[in-house]
Design a protein around this motif. Structure first.
Motif, short mmCIF file in Angstrom:
data_model
loop_
_atom_site.label_atom_id
_atom_site.label_comp_id
_atom_site.label_asym_id
_atom_site.label_seq_id
_atom_site.Cartn_x
_atom_site.Cartn_y
_atom_site.Cartn_z
N VAL A 30 -17.99 -0.01 -4.21
CA VAL A 30 -16.97 -1.00 -3.87
C VAL A 30 -15.69 -0.71 -4.65
O VAL A 30 -14.59 -0.67 -4.09
N ALA A 31 -15.82 -0.47 -5.95
CA ALA A 31 -14.65 -0.18 -6.78
C ALA A 31 -13.93 1.07 -6.29
O ALA A 31 -12.70 1.09 -6.19
N ASN A 32 -14.68 2.09 -5.96
CA ASN A 32 -14.06 3.33 -5.48
C ASN A 32 -13.39 3.15 -4.12
O ASN A 32 -12.32 3.71 -3.87
N GLU A 33 -13.99 2.37 -3.24
CA GLU A 33 -13.39 2.13 -1.93
C GLU A 33 -12.11 1.31 -2.06
O GLU A 33 -11.14 1.55 -1.34
N ILE A 34 -12.10 0.34 -2.97
CA ILE A 34 -10.89 -0.46 -3.18
C ILE A 34 -9.74 0.44 -3.61
O ILE A 34 -8.61 0.28 -3.17
N LYS A 35 -10.03 1.42 -4.46
CA LYS A 35 -8.99 2.33 -4.94
C LYS A 35 -8.40 3.17 -3.81
O LYS A 35 -7.27 3.64 -3.91
N LYS A 36 -9.13 3.34 -2.71
CA LYS A 36 -8.66 4.15 -1.58
C LYS A 36 -7.75 3.37 -0.63
O LYS A 36 -7.07 3.96 0.20
N ILE A 37 -7.75 2.06 -0.73
CA ILE A 37 -6.98 1.22 0.20
C ILE A 37 -5.49 1.35 -0.12
O ILE A 37 -5.08 1.28 -1.26
N LYS A 38 -4.69 1.53 0.91
CA LYS A 38 -3.26 1.77 0.76
C LYS A 38 -2.57 0.68 -0.06
O LYS A 38 -1.76 0.96 -0.92
N TRP A 39 -2.87 -0.60 0.21
CA TRP A 39 -2.20 -1.68 -0.51
C TRP A 39 -2.57 -1.68 -1.98
O TRP A 39 -1.81 -2.16 -2.81
N PHE A 40 -3.74 -1.14 -2.32
CA PHE A 40 -4.15 -1.12 -3.72
C PHE A 40 -3.19 -0.27 -4.55
O PHE A 40 -2.79 -0.65 -5.65
N GLU A 41 -2.81 0.88 -4.02
CA GLU A 41 -1.86 1.74 -4.72
C GLU A 41 -0.53 1.01 -4.92
O GLU A 41 0.06 1.07 -6.00
N PHE A 42 -0.09 0.29 -3.92
CA PHE A 42 1.15 -0.48 -4.04
C PHE A 42 1.04 -1.54 -5.14
O PHE A 42 1.90 -1.67 -6.00
N ILE A 43 -0.08 -2.28 -5.13
CA ILE A 43 -0.28 -3.33 -6.12
C ILE A 43 -0.35 -2.74 -7.53
O ILE A 43 0.21 -3.29 -8.48
N MET A 44 -1.05 -1.65 -7.69
CA MET A 44 -1.20 -1.04 -9.02
C MET A 44 0.13 -0.56 -9.58
O MET A 44 0.29 -0.46 -10.79
N ASN A 45 1.07 -0.26 -8.72
CA ASN A 45 2.37 0.27 -9.18
C ASN A 45 3.44 -0.79 -9.26
O ASN A 45 4.61 -0.46 -9.49
N HIS A 46 3.11 -2.07 -9.03
CA HIS A 46 4.11 -3.13 -9.09
C HIS A 46 3.65 -4.28 -9.97
O HIS A 46 2.56 -4.47 -10.26
#
Length: 92
Positions: free
Chosen positions: A76-92
């Protein structure tokens, strides 16, 4: 540093992402309506700047994979990291 205070009522632990690495929010709790007397424990987490916490239903763990296994906590944790919005959230 801020402190998050939380309890669990039968749900599986949330995932905290610190520096894009998943960490388990410690703690457990009895399900709601398990008994007439609900006793919840309180847990604390010391948050750092840019920590992100993801909570989700236990149904996410129960997704059946092609090989008839269940999606586990690490998956689950690894799949969440693959989601496009996750990258956006992590960088803002």
């Amino acid at each position: 540093m801020e402190t998050l205070e939380y309890s669990y009522a039968g749900f599986l632990p949330g995932i905290l992402f610190r520096n894009n690495e998943p960490m388990v929010l410690k703690g457990t709790g009895q399900p709601l309506f398990h008994s007439f007397k609900l006793e919840l424990d309180t847990f604390h987490w010391h948050c750092e700047l840019n920590d992100k916490i993801v909570f989700f239903t236990d149904g996410l763990y129960e997704l059946l994979q092609n090989d008839s296994s269940y999606l586990g906590y690490d998956d689950v944790a690894n799949e969440i990291k693959k989601i496009k919005w996750f990258e956006f959230i992590m960088n803002h």
